[in-house]
Design a protein around this motif. Sequence first.
Motif, short mmCIF file in Angstrom:
data_model
loop_
_atom_site.label_atom_id
_atom_site.label_comp_id
_atom_site.label_asym_id
_atom_site.label_seq_id
_atom_site.Cartn_x
_atom_site.Cartn_y
_atom_site.Cartn_z
N LEU A 22 43.40 69.61 -5.01
CA LEU A 22 42.26 70.36 -4.74
C LEU A 22 42.01 71.46 -5.59
O LEU A 22 41.73 72.84 -5.20
N ASN B 109 48.08 65.64 -15.38
CA ASN B 109 48.17 64.42 -16.10
C ASN B 109 49.38 63.77 -15.67
O ASN B 109 49.52 62.40 -15.57
N HIS C 213 49.42 61.67 -12.27
CA HIS C 213 48.62 60.63 -12.14
C HIS C 213 49.29 59.30 -11.72
O HIS C 213 49.00 58.63 -10.65
N LYS D 116 40.99 61.01 -15.85
CA LYS D 116 41.39 60.79 -17.10
C LYS D 116 42.34 62.02 -17.52
O LYS D 116 42.12 63.30 -16.88
N TYR E 253 37.78 61.58 -24.62
CA TYR E 253 36.04 61.59 -24.69
C TYR E 253 35.70 61.22 -25.98
O TYR E 253 34.97 60.42 -26.23
N TYR F 90 29.27 67.93 -18.13
CA TYR F 90 28.57 67.32 -16.85
C TYR F 90 27.15 67.33 -16.86
O TYR F 90 26.59 66.76 -15.88
#
Length: 381
Positions: free
Chosen positions: A49, A118, A121, A139, A225, A302
């Motif tokens: 969170l 990361n 994950h 990602k 990206y 965003y």
Amino acid sequence: MKKISRRVFNKKLSTGLFGAGALASMPFACGMGHNSSKKTSLGIALVGLGSYSTYQLAPALAQTKHCHLAGIVTGTKEKESLWASNYNIPVTNIYNYQNFDEIAKNKDIDIVYVVLPNSLHAEFSIRAAKAGKHVICEKPMAISVEECDAIIQSCEKAGVNLGIGYRLHSEPYTQEVKRFVKENTFGKINYVLAEAAYRSTGNPGQWRLNKRLSGGGALMNMGVYSIQSAIYGTGENPLSVSAQEYSTRPEYFKETDETITAQLKFPSGALGNIFTSHNANANRLYASCDSGWFALEPANNYGPLAGNSSLGPIAFEHESQQKLQMDDFASHILYGTENRAPGAMGKRDMIIVEAIYKSIAEGGSTIPLNLGNMGLVGYRP
Ligand code: NAD
């Protein structure tokens, strides 16, 4: 999702965006986990969170149609009561990192969304799959190709669906670029510039600057990206890559890469030039083609994104990208619509990340990539 009308860009968005809504009334399901049957809105549990869950995903889940926030997994006791009251989450749907596996018994939760540093994950995606839950993994998918393989195999073995948090695949500007590429709107694509970077000046103790937790610096964080947009900007997977690294603040970036440029060669002959950095701000996709050009700037934040082309501006109304992304994934599970960012896409990008680091280690040598069509969804055939 409404397009602002333009002289040239008067075609509808790719059917996928509208398709989910239309399909919502259809009484069939595909790839359902054992808890998902007969539901029309799937329960998501956010794992971790931090800032992305707090400021993007949770607010987006208040707007989604096919999924909702049903549970949380956190290591911070104080967040439990705060989130429970803010989002009306029952105590039975709150887990910590130790008792997380008990989520297997929870019928309210269909999808586990891993939003951790990361290097965590893989562990949590695999534990989620073993618990029989569908998985969205943020990602970069993991910090090595080996970990990506382990996640994919666990999801396959458990019969659950896997999506990567590549939110741009669900938003209209990126879909428009993919349409240009697929329909050859501007003819042969000769050159793509893909930049994704921001200047980091924050706490030097943050996990993004810690290699054990992040797996790498700008390339892992923003570079994915640039890799993504070079690929959907050409509609092809690259054949090879060569790369260079630059460091201007080694006292701040002690363990992780600060700035990387790389050149990608594509099967059509197109050249991709990518730039990623934690030392400069850049956010752009530009493609030069035989009969014109197209560009997005910003291309990967965003939103609202913005676009232009030799045929005129590209403009769409803004909607939460995260809302679109999570609804797309839930629709994929409920109604069999396209998985816009499957595990193979995250793994492909990690193969390219590893090749970039290898090229840098070898002084900029050209590293071949045997990707075939791996990870491509709905691009140039
Ligand atoms: P953050 O630092 O704000 O939050 C990380 C969370 O992980 C925190 O709640 C922290 O308590 C928890 N955590 C658990 N174990 C930890 C450990 N050992 N060390 C540090 N933190 C630990 O990070 P964030 O910005 O929310 O990013 C989380 C993930 O989401 C990253 O993988 C990032 O790449 C991804 N992300 C994606 C997007 C996107 O646009 N798709 C945007 C931001 C972040």
